[in-house]
Design a protein around this motif. Structure first.
Motif, PDB file in Angstrom:
ATOM      1  N   SER A 164       6.285   3.340  -3.015  1.00 57.93           N
ATOM      2  CA  SER A 164       5.849   2.028  -3.505  1.00 57.93           C
ATOM      3  C   SER A 164       5.356   2.195  -4.941  1.00 57.93           C
ATOM      4  CB  SER A 164       4.718   1.506  -2.636  1.00 57.93           C
ATOM      5  OG  SER A 164       3.524   2.164  -2.989  1.00 57.93           O
ATOM      6  N   SER A 207     -11.757  -2.570 -13.021  1.00 55.33           N
ATOM      7  CA  SER A 207     -11.340  -1.166 -13.179  1.00 55.33           C
ATOM      8  C   SER A 207     -12.143  -0.454 -14.243  1.00 55.33           C
ATOM      9  CB  SER A 207      -9.862  -1.072 -13.545  1.00 55.33           C
ATOM     10  OG  SER A 207      -9.092  -1.851 -12.691  1.00 55.33           O
ATOM     11  N   THR A 245      -8.693   1.135  -3.533  1.00 52.88           N
ATOM     12  CA  THR A 245      -8.199   2.464  -3.928  1.00 52.88           C
ATOM     13  C   THR A 245      -8.500   2.716  -5.400  1.00 52.88           C
ATOM     14  OG1 THR A 245      -6.393   2.014  -2.410  1.00 52.88           O
ATOM     15  CG2 THR A 245      -6.184   3.982  -3.749  1.00 52.88           C
ATOM     16  N   ASP A 246      -8.316   1.670  -6.201  1.00 53.91           N
ATOM     17  CA  ASP A 246      -8.607   1.765  -7.628  1.00 53.91           C
ATOM     18  C   ASP A 246     -10.053   2.228  -7.826  1.00 53.91           C
ATOM     19  OD1 ASP A 246      -8.523   1.505 -10.304  1.00 53.91           O
ATOM     20  OD2 ASP A 246      -8.443  -0.687 -10.377  1.00 53.91           O
ATOM     21  N   ARG A 302      -7.658  -5.499 -15.282  1.00 55.71           N
ATOM     22  CA  ARG A 302      -8.770  -5.978 -14.465  1.00 55.71           C
ATOM     23  C   ARG A 302     -10.087  -5.416 -14.983  1.00 55.71           C
ATOM     24  NH1 ARG A 302      -5.491  -4.643  -9.143  1.00 55.71           N
ATOM     25  NH2 ARG A 302      -6.306  -2.557  -9.470  1.00 55.71           N
ATOM     26  N   GLY A 317       2.490   1.469  -6.280  1.00 59.05           N
ATOM     27  CA  GLY A 317       1.149   2.050  -6.342  1.00 59.05           C
ATOM     28  C   GLY A 317       1.169   3.534  -6.029  1.00 59.05           C
ATOM     29  N   VAL A 347      -2.151  -0.612  -7.801  1.00 57.19           N
ATOM     30  CA  VAL A 347      -2.966  -0.025  -6.729  1.00 57.19           C
ATOM     31  C   VAL A 347      -3.996  -1.078  -6.290  1.00 57.19           C
ATOM     32  CG1 VAL A 347      -4.612   1.820  -6.244  1.00 57.19           C
ATOM     33  CG2 VAL A 347      -2.682   2.257  -7.741  1.00 57.19           C
ATOM     34  N   ASP A 348      -4.265  -1.160  -4.990  1.00 57.35           N
ATOM     35  CA  ASP A 348      -5.219  -2.185  -4.540  1.00 57.35           C
ATOM     36  C   ASP A 348      -6.620  -1.867  -5.052  1.00 57.35           C
ATOM     37  OD1 ASP A 348      -6.890  -0.815  -2.235  1.00 57.35           O
ATOM     38  OD2 ASP A 348      -4.815  -0.109  -2.118  1.00 57.35           O
ATOM     39  N   MET A 349      -7.479  -2.883  -5.087  1.00 54.92           N
ATOM     40  CA  MET A 349      -8.784  -2.736  -5.741  1.00 54.92           C
ATOM     41  C   MET A 349      -9.642  -1.643  -5.124  1.00 54.92           C
ATOM     42  SD  MET A 349     -10.176  -6.085  -7.335  1.00 54.92           S
ATOM     43  CE  MET A 349      -9.272  -7.551  -7.768  1.00 54.92           C
ATOM     44  N   THR A 392      -3.235   1.815 -12.886  1.00 56.19           N
ATOM     45  CA  THR A 392      -3.621   1.489 -11.516  1.00 56.19           C
ATOM     46  C   THR A 392      -3.322   0.021 -11.213  1.00 56.19           C
ATOM     47  OG1 THR A 392      -5.859   1.107 -12.305  1.00 56.19           O
ATOM     48  CG2 THR A 392      -5.437   3.249 -11.329  1.00 56.19           C
ATOM     49  N   SER A 393      -2.434  -0.553 -12.035  1.00 58.79           N
ATOM     50  CA  SER A 393      -2.157  -1.985 -11.888  1.00 58.79           C
ATOM     51  C   SER A 393      -1.540  -2.322 -10.530  1.00 58.79           C
ATOM     52  CB  SER A 393      -1.226  -2.456 -12.998  1.00 58.79           C
ATOM     53  OG  SER A 393      -0.048  -1.699 -12.957  1.00 58.79           O
ATOM     54  N   GLN A 411      -9.335 -16.967  -4.089  1.00 64.44           N
ATOM     55  CA  GLN A 411      -8.484 -16.322  -3.089  1.00 64.44           C
ATOM     56  C   GLN A 411      -8.909 -16.639  -1.667  1.00 64.44           C
ATOM     57  OE1 GLN A 411      -8.308 -12.197  -4.042  1.00 64.44           O
ATOM     58  NE2 GLN A 411      -6.672 -12.483  -5.525  1.00 64.44           N
TER      59      GLN A 411
END
Ligand SMILES: Nc1ncnc2c1ncn2[C@@H]1O[C@H](COP(=O)(O)OP(=O)(O)OP(=O)(O)O)[C@@H](O)[C@H]1O
Ligand SMILES: [Mg+2]
Length: 593
Positions: A489, A548, A522-523, A545, A491, A518-520, A515-516, A593
């Motif tokens: 994937s 990050s 994991t980031d 973000r 990420g 990658v989910d928050m 890390t764009s 969200q």
């Protein structure tokens, strides 16, 4: 130009010399054969043939067969030697080109474009190899064939041989005109091959994007356009070249007719023979001689034809040679300094009134008067709108590009003073558009450190939060990355790229939007691991973000290629409008969200 190209034959001298010599032997045999044939025909055309004559005919016939075999051997062997010399020299040229391209900076590659470099490495070098083979054989065969056949014809009959002296200048003028006109057309043709390759390469590399955007029709149309254009330019160039052929044939046949006309008159001892003054006291030609003469006509004219083809091939080769030498003559815009520094004392970075502009880019500088200092071991975030030159800024640190003015310093020395290898080993950068290569995960990791042990690799993977998924693969580190990781994937790929950079144990690490995908959560874990494990490593994180980078020691806000503000998350939130706007929009996104 020729001298430089010849230098690639240095290891193949013996082949390059022997091939023409063998060809010369073939030519001599080829020219001698019609002479012998003429002798036989002269005997046969006599009124009575004695048994002595039969013996004579058999001997001469035998000699003809031997000569023919000898010619065949020499011709074949010459071709083989020419192929060895040309292919060998071509391979060396290609290798030198490849090595040269490896030394190119990003700016140099931008200048030529990747597809054009590929065409130069393949099509153009191929072209030169083909031409070289042709020259090695034909450059000797044609002129000598012409010379010997002409002498042999003149021995038989001087005046008839003079017919060629009229034909040759006409031919020379026509070939000269064709060559002059063909050169620019071939240059155009090669340019169009570049364009077609660009289209193909882009399409194949980005096949997935093409499909998701349902752009197949558009791509087909685009390809058709460049393909049609290539066809047109090819036809335009070849049109001229093929004109050569009918013209040549016209002259060949005109000469044959002239020789037959005047020759048969001489043989038949007609009034034209007298008119030409060739019939003197029974010295007219015999039928056998006329036959030999006609064979010489064909030999002379076919040698001229080959010569003209060779010149045309030259025209193409000239274009290719120019394109290849252009690459070889390009001085890499980034080179090692004369007395490079081999050690980098610490990971501090200083930008001092830096400006930068891409070659062929916009009129304005992409980076304008940038100045800031980063202490060794600090963690810095960079944020800014897309196109605000974040990637451009960090690419100056490992010298992927050089500044236009000002200076970038690491450990209080200008980056241009360091040995390039040392510099790039100390600055690990995870590029925004990073790639993995075909091979196992272990092999990919070893790009970072070629002798890294499994323990070291696993540690790096853990810090990049990649070990959890790598260990879940049945193959573990031996898992094959098909075509650079299509089986991963986005990420996962990003995390492998970070691990690869960590393995270098650099003094400075730069993550460009790495890390764009990658989910928050994991980031956040990656950032935490960085904070713990890379305490003494200067870390620069470019992110879209704010989350990050909000824990970074300081954050640089870039706006249209200039530093807008530098400060901590808290300071910027209070004082900087751009930063506050980004923060608010991202908060709204989260709330929504
Ligand atoms: N190789 C190049 N040649 C010419 N111009 C370029 C090149 N790379 C980038 N640019 C231009 O330089 C400017 C800054 O680009 P850059 O990639 O540094 O922006 P960025 O801030 O990293 O954007 P993003 O957030 O989208 O990654 C852009 O206007 C871009 O068009
Ligand atoms: Mg970028």
């Amino acid at each position: 130009m020729l001298k430089r190209l010849f230098s690639y034959y240095r290891n193949y001298k013996i082949y390059a010399i022997l091939s023409p010599v063998m060809m010369l032997c073939e030519v001599i045999a080829d020219v001698a054969i019609p002479m012998l044939m003429g002798l036989i025909l002269n005997k046969v055309s006599q009124e009575s043939i004695s048994s002595e004559d039969i013996g004579y005919i058999a001997t001469v016939g035998g000699a003809m067969v031997l000569l023919a075999l000898f010619a065949m051997f020499c011709g074949g062997y010459s071709n083989r030697l020419a192929a060895k010399a040309s292919m060998g020299a071509g391979a060396e040229l290609r290798e030198e080109l490849f090595v040269k391209i490896q030394s190119f900076s990003f700016a140099d590659v931008d200048k030529f474009s990747t597809p054009s470099l590929i065409t130069r490495l393949t099509t153009d070098v191929n072209n030169l190899q083909q031409s070289s083979m042709m020259v090695l054989r034909m450059a000797v065969r044609s002129p000598f064939m012409f010379l010997f056949a002409f002498i042999a014809a003149a021995i038989i009959n001087v005046k008839l041989a003079c017919i060629f002296l009229v034909a040759v200048p006409i031919l020379a003028v026509v070939i000269f005109i064709i060559m002059k006109k063909a050169h620019p057309r071939f240059t155009n043709f090669h340019h169009e091959i570049d364009n077609l390759n660009t289209s193909v390469q882009e399409n194949l590399v980005n096949m997935r994007v093409v499909k998701t955007f349902v752009r197949e029709e558009h791509e087909k149309e685009k390809f058709k356009k460049s393909n049609d254009k290539l066809t047109d330019t090819a036809i335009n160039a070849i049109k001229l070249v093929i004109m050569n052929m009918p013209f040549m044939q016209l002259i060949v046949y005109a000469c044959i007719i002239a020789v037959l006309w005047f020759g048969s008159s001489i043989v038949l001892d007609t009034s034209i023979g007298h008119l030409l003054g060739t019939v003197e006291e029974n010295t007219g030609m015999m039928a056998g001689n006329l036959m030999s003469l006609i064979t010489y006509v064909t030999q002379i004219l076919s040698s001229l034809m080959m010569l003209s083809m060779m010149f045309l091939q030259f025209t193409r080769a000239r274009t290719s040679a120019q394109r290849v030498l252009e690459v070889l003559d390009t001085e890499p815009s980034l080179s090692n300094p004369d007395n490079p520094i081999f050690t980098i004392s610490d990971g501090s970075i200083e930008f001092d009134n830096v400006c930068f502009k891409y070659e062929g880019g916009t009129v304005d500088d992409t980076l304008k008067d940038i100045s800031f200092r980063i202490n060794s071991g600090e963690t810095i975030g960079i944020i800014g709108a897309t196109g605000s030159a974040k990637s451009t800024l960090v690419q100056l640190i490992p010298r992927l590009y050089d500044v236009r003015c000002g200076s970038v310093k690491i450990g209080s020395h200008d980056v241009r003073e360091y040995d390039l290898e040392v510099l790039r080993d100390s600055v690990a950068m995870v590029l925004q558009k990073n790639t993995l290569f075909s091979g196992t995960i272990r092999e990919n990791m070893q790009w970072g450190k070629h002798n890294a042990s499994d323990e070291e690799i696993i540690e790096a993977l853990k810090n990049a939060q990649a070990w959890s998924f790598v260990s879940s693969f049945p193959g573990g580190l031996d898992t094959d990355l098909n075509q650079g990781g299509v089986n991963l994937s986005g990420g996962q790929k990003q995390r492998l790229c970070i691990a690869r950079a960590l393995l270098k144990k650099p003094k400075i690490i730069i993550l460009d939007d790495s890390t764009s995908a990658v989910d928050m959560a994991t980031d956040a874990k990656i950032m935490e691991a960085f904070g713990k494990e890379l305490k003494n490593v200067t870390t620069i994180i470019i992110a879209q973000r704010i989350r990050s980078i909000q824990t970074a020691d300081r954050i640089i806000v870039l706006d249209e290629g200039a530093v807008n503000a530098v400060g901590t998350h808290k300071e910027l939130l209070e004082n900087n409008e751009i930063y506050r706007d980004i923060y608010t929009s991202q908060q709204e996104g989260v709330m929504g969200q």
